[in-house]
Design a protein around this motif. Structure first.
Motif, mmCIF file in Angstrom:
data_model
loop_
_atom_site.group_PDB
_atom_site.id
_atom_site.type_symbol
_atom_site.label_atom_id
_atom_site.label_comp_id
_atom_site.label_asym_id
_atom_site.label_seq_id
_atom_site.Cartn_x
_atom_site.Cartn_y
_atom_site.Cartn_z
ATOM 1 N N GLN A 61 -3.636 2.766 -8.539
ATOM 2 C CA GLN A 61 -4.586 2.251 -9.531
ATOM 3 C C GLN A 61 -4.058 0.995 -10.213
ATOM 4 O OE1 GLN A 61 -5.999 5.341 -12.146
ATOM 5 N NE2 GLN A 61 -6.710 3.885 -13.689
ATOM 6 N N LEU A 62 -2.745 0.900 -10.381
ATOM 7 C CA LEU A 62 -2.117 -0.235 -11.052
ATOM 8 C C LEU A 62 -1.785 -1.383 -10.104
ATOM 9 C CD1 LEU A 62 0.289 1.877 -13.295
ATOM 10 C CD2 LEU A 62 -1.687 0.542 -14.102
ATOM 11 N N GLY A 63 -2.114 -1.217 -8.823
ATOM 12 C CA GLY A 63 -1.808 -2.252 -7.846
ATOM 13 C C GLY A 63 -0.357 -2.290 -7.420
ATOM 14 N N GLU A 64 0.368 -1.203 -7.697
ATOM 15 C CA GLU A 64 1.786 -1.131 -7.356
ATOM 16 C C GLU A 64 2.033 -0.528 -5.982
ATOM 17 O OE1 GLU A 64 4.774 -1.692 -9.564
ATOM 18 O OE2 GLU A 64 3.269 -3.073 -10.371
ATOM 19 N N LEU A 65 1.034 0.130 -5.407
ATOM 20 C CA LEU A 65 1.199 0.825 -4.133
ATOM 21 C C LEU A 65 -0.078 0.685 -3.321
ATOM 22 C CD1 LEU A 65 3.344 2.648 -2.705
ATOM 23 C CD2 LEU A 65 2.133 4.622 -3.646
ATOM 24 N N ASN A 66 0.112 0.432 -2.041
ATOM 25 C CA ASN A 66 -1.027 0.319 -1.137
ATOM 26 C C ASN A 66 -1.894 1.582 -1.231
ATOM 27 O OD1 ASN A 66 -2.376 0.942 1.540
ATOM 28 N ND2 ASN A 66 -1.742 -1.173 1.906
ATOM 29 N N PRO A 67 -3.208 1.433 -1.434
ATOM 30 C CA PRO A 67 -4.067 2.610 -1.586
ATOM 31 C C PRO A 67 -4.016 3.563 -0.407
ATOM 32 C CG PRO A 67 -5.227 0.634 -2.275
ATOM 33 C CD PRO A 67 -3.947 0.175 -1.650
ATOM 34 N N GLU A 68 -3.869 3.034 0.806
ATOM 35 C CA GLU A 68 -3.788 3.910 1.976
ATOM 36 C C GLU A 68 -2.501 4.724 1.954
ATOM 37 O OE1 GLU A 68 -4.211 1.524 5.435
ATOM 38 O OE2 GLU A 68 -6.392 1.315 5.227
ATOM 39 N N VAL A 69 -1.404 4.072 1.570
ATOM 40 C CA VAL A 69 -0.129 4.782 1.454
ATOM 41 C C VAL A 69 -0.223 5.847 0.361
ATOM 42 C CG1 VAL A 69 2.316 4.550 0.868
ATOM 43 C CG2 VAL A 69 1.217 2.839 2.327
ATOM 44 N N ALA A 70 -0.804 5.471 -0.767
ATOM 45 C CA ALA A 70 -0.953 6.429 -1.868
ATOM 46 C C ALA A 70 -1.791 7.627 -1.430
ATOM 47 C CB ALA A 70 -1.599 5.753 -3.073
ATOM 48 N N GLY A 71 -2.889 7.356 -0.711
ATOM 49 C CA GLY A 71 -3.732 8.438 -0.231
ATOM 50 C C GLY A 71 -3.000 9.364 0.723
ATOM 51 N N ALA A 72 -2.153 8.779 1.565
ATOM 52 C CA ALA A 72 -1.377 9.591 2.503
ATOM 53 C C ALA A 72 -0.359 10.469 1.780
ATOM 54 C CB ALA A 72 -0.680 8.685 3.510
ATOM 55 N N ILE A 73 0.229 9.926 0.724
ATOM 56 C CA ILE A 73 1.197 10.711 -0.061
ATOM 57 C C ILE A 73 0.485 11.879 -0.756
ATOM 58 C CG2 ILE A 73 2.747 10.677 -2.062
ATOM 59 C CD1 ILE A 73 3.383 7.734 -1.304
ATOM 60 N N ILE A 74 -0.679 11.594 -1.328
ATOM 61 C CA ILE A 74 -1.435 12.660 -1.996
ATOM 62 C C ILE A 74 -1.825 13.739 -0.998
ATOM 63 C CG2 ILE A 74 -3.592 13.179 -3.201
ATOM 64 C CD1 ILE A 74 -3.368 10.347 -4.462
ATOM 65 N N THR A 102 17.287 17.478 -4.780
ATOM 66 C CA THR A 102 15.968 18.084 -4.632
ATOM 67 C C THR A 102 14.872 17.034 -4.707
ATOM 68 O OG1 THR A 102 16.644 20.251 -5.449
ATOM 69 C CG2 THR A 102 14.328 19.684 -5.700
ATOM 70 N N ASN A 103 15.016 16.063 -5.602
ATOM 71 C CA ASN A 103 14.034 14.981 -5.673
ATOM 72 C C ASN A 103 13.944 14.245 -4.335
ATOM 73 O OD1 ASN A 103 12.170 13.160 -6.980
ATOM 74 N ND2 ASN A 103 13.820 11.657 -7.064
ATOM 75 N N MET A 104 15.085 13.952 -3.739
ATOM 76 C CA MET A 104 15.072 13.270 -2.446
ATOM 77 C C MET A 104 14.556 14.183 -1.340
ATOM 78 S SD MET A 104 15.613 10.161 -2.784
ATOM 79 C CE MET A 104 15.452 9.935 -1.004
ATOM 80 N N ASN A 105 14.838 15.470 -1.436
ATOM 81 C CA ASN A 105 14.293 16.429 -0.474
ATOM 82 C C ASN A 105 12.764 16.366 -0.488
ATOM 83 O OD1 ASN A 105 14.793 20.062 -0.004
ATOM 84 N ND2 ASN A 105 13.742 18.575 1.241
ATOM 85 N N VAL A 106 12.177 16.388 -1.690
ATOM 86 C CA VAL A 106 10.722 16.298 -1.815
ATOM 87 C C VAL A 106 10.230 14.943 -1.323
ATOM 88 C CG1 VAL A 106 8.798 16.287 -3.464
ATOM 89 C CG2 VAL A 106 10.626 17.971 -3.694
ATOM 90 N N ASN A 107 10.912 13.873 -1.715
ATOM 91 C CA ASN A 107 10.523 12.533 -1.268
ATOM 92 C C ASN A 107 10.501 12.450 0.251
ATOM 93 O OD1 ASN A 107 10.277 11.505 -3.884
ATOM 94 N ND2 ASN A 107 12.379 10.732 -3.931
ATOM 95 N N GLU A 108 11.532 12.978 0.894
ATOM 96 C CA GLU A 108 11.646 12.865 2.349
ATOM 97 C C GLU A 108 10.592 13.696 3.072
ATOM 98 O OE1 GLU A 108 16.427 11.814 2.688
ATOM 99 O OE2 GLU A 108 15.726 13.852 3.129
ATOM 100 N N VAL A 109 10.368 14.919 2.609
ATOM 101 C CA VAL A 109 9.351 15.757 3.246
ATOM 102 C C VAL A 109 7.977 15.109 3.116
ATOM 103 C CG1 VAL A 109 8.129 17.962 3.103
ATOM 104 C CG2 VAL A 109 10.631 17.914 3.022
ATOM 105 N N LEU A 110 7.654 14.633 1.920
ATOM 106 C CA LEU A 110 6.357 13.989 1.715
ATOM 107 C C LEU A 110 6.247 12.702 2.519
ATOM 108 C CD1 LEU A 110 5.774 14.515 -2.128
ATOM 109 C CD2 LEU A 110 4.888 15.863 -0.215
#
Length: 500
Positions: A61-74, A102-110
């Protein structure tokens, strides 16, 4: 042995099992932290994924992340809910104190799931962790997990416990019995007043926990590394909190949360480092849980005394018979649920000591015992939920009262002469008490002989209803909802045996 693939991070190449979704940094954590075999609580992981989804949406929403990438993460956060958590989130609780592994574990899986969804690479740091740090995300996830757990399982159990105690208070409000101080006989009380007292004590603990929950609603998101918000858009924290609030409203509606707990409103902490370097809200929650544990311990101990016997004890009540009590003494039945509840209370008190010590481990801008605080508090909430539920369903729902035994004990008890003091004086009252003890006669019969007072007058003075009813409790009459309607949603897989 599972096939391996080669992953790479800033330190070089790492062999990672081919059938897992995590990447190099998680594998390093698995290799480094072979400590307990206890993995970070699933609901903390789920809370982290909620924050990741909210951050992805906010950054887009803030223009900091590609909307397609954001949608894929969600989308990845939605897919990850159904994963085998033991397999894909294997990091030990006893890891780096910030929860970075654990934060990186979640980041990597997502990132892996999002890459498959999008058809191109999504980076765990640059994309999933955009505008975030372990130092603000992990303590925020703890707070989200705590609040969700309180609302979904503990609060419904507390409500049901209080309601059942008040039902019993009403049911036995006119049953008088010998009171006890110092474990010695004292002036009469009603059995109903004892149940009401336990209900009020439970309410006091409930209020402590609720006050702690209100502090937990201020999240340190947006603080990133040291609380200054470096590398995060200044508006990201507000958007994350709004998305979490919207998600919480949906969860509340789906789970049928009552109006008192409905509508959790998350807010950005004005000073994020407050809840990054310190853990006072978590410690306050632990103190509130300890208060509830102490109330449970008192209720359990009182009920065990009242149930003692059946021949050489107090024998005031009878608890439900649940299982044989002895491997050598036939016919013996023990108050097993109450003993279980007492052990839970003892564990929660010990957990509070652990959490207090861990909360004091904030050095400058970061507390470095966050995983321990999270795991221990979640255990306390779950244990108290299960213990409160067992107490309500398996003890309080099935109590029977030996009313005739209570009446006989009270009528022949010399303590009743206390109310004669204003009429005949302490000395004569003492003489009557001694004769009652020596002969076993009812107080009124001895008093008739010793005082010359009329029976009608003595009956009025020795009316135990008047003795116990001078202070009427001011309380709302409980609903007649059955306590067996305790809410079961969200009780985790660790406690499959808590059902009735």
């Amino acid at each position: 042995m599972a096939k391996a693939r080669v992953e790479q991070d800033a330190l070089g190449e790492v062999n990672v099992p081919d059938d897992v979704l995590y990447q190099a940094q998680t594998q390093r954590a698995v290799d480094n932290f072979s400590i307990s075999g206890e993995r970070v609580h699933q609901e903390i992981i789920l809370a982290m994924m909620s924050i990741k989804a909210a951050a992805a949406g906010g950054n887009s929403q803030l223009g900091e992340l590609n909307p397609e990438v954001a949608g894929a993460i969600i989308k990845a956060t939605e897919l990850a809910i159904s994963l085998d958590f033991n397999k894909h989130f294997p990091v030990d609780v006893y890891q780096t104190g910030s929860g970075t592994s654990t934060n990186m574990n979640v980041n990597e899986v997502l990132a892996t799931l999002a890459s498959k969804e999008l058809g191109r690479s999504v980076h765990p740091n640059d994309d999933v962790n955009h505008g975030q740090s372990s130092n603000d995300v992990f303590p925020s996830a703890l707070q989200v997990a705590f609040v969700r757990k309180l609302k979904s399982v503990l609060f419904p159990v507390l409500d049901a416990l209080i309601n059942q105690l008040e039902i019993l208070a009403d049911q036995y409000q006119d049953v008088s019995k010998v009171g006890r101080t110092h474990l010695m006989d004292a002036m009469p009380v009603t059995l109903g007043s004892e149940f009401h007292c336990w209900a009020e004590q439970t309410r006091q603990a409930y209020q402590e926990v609720w006050a702690a929950l209100e502090q937990l609603l201020f999240l340190p998101v947006g603080g990133t590394a040291v609380g200054s918000g470096i590398n995060a858009h200044p508006d990201l924290a507000e958007l994350i909190c709004q998305a979490l609030s919207d998600e919480e409203a949906t969860i509340s509606a789906e789970e049928g949360i009552t109006s008192k707990e409905h509508g959790t409103k998350w807010s950005r902490h004005v000073c994020p480092s407050t809840n990054m370097s310190g853990q006072l809200p978590a410690m306050r929650l632990s103190h509130g849980l300890k208060s509830f544990a102490i109330v449970l311990l008192k209720i359990a101990n009182d009920l065990r005394w009242m149930n003692s016997g059946p021949l050489a004890g107090l024998n005031e009540i009878q608890l439900p018979t649940l299982q044989p009590g002895s491997s050598i003494m036939p016919g013996k039945v023990n108050p097993v649920i109450l003993e279980s509840v007492a052990m839970v209370a003892t564990r929660v008190v010990a957990n509070d000591v652990c959490i207090t010590q861990a909360a004091g481990s904030g050095n400058f801008q970061l507390n470095v015992m966050l995983p321990l605080i999270g795991q221990t508090l979640m255990q306390s909430i779950e244990l108290l939920t299960s213990a409160g539920k067992s107490l309500t369903l398996k003890v309080l729902n099935g109590i029977s009262v030996n009313e005739e035994h209570l009446r006989q004990n009270l009528e022949s008890h010399p303590v009743l002469v206390t109310v004669l003091n204003p009429y005949i004086g302490y000395a004569l009252a003492s003489k009557i008490a001694k004769e009652v003890i020596a002969t076993g006669e009812p107080v009124i019969e001895v008093a008739l002989k010793q005082t010359g007072m009329e029976r009608e007058e003595l009956e009025a003075i020795l009316d135990t209803g008047k003795m116990t009813g001078r202070l009427k409790p001011n309380r709302v009459k409980p609903s007649q909802a059955k306590s067996s309607q305790i809410k079961d949603s969200y009780i985790t897989q660790r406690f499959p045996d808590t059902d009735q």
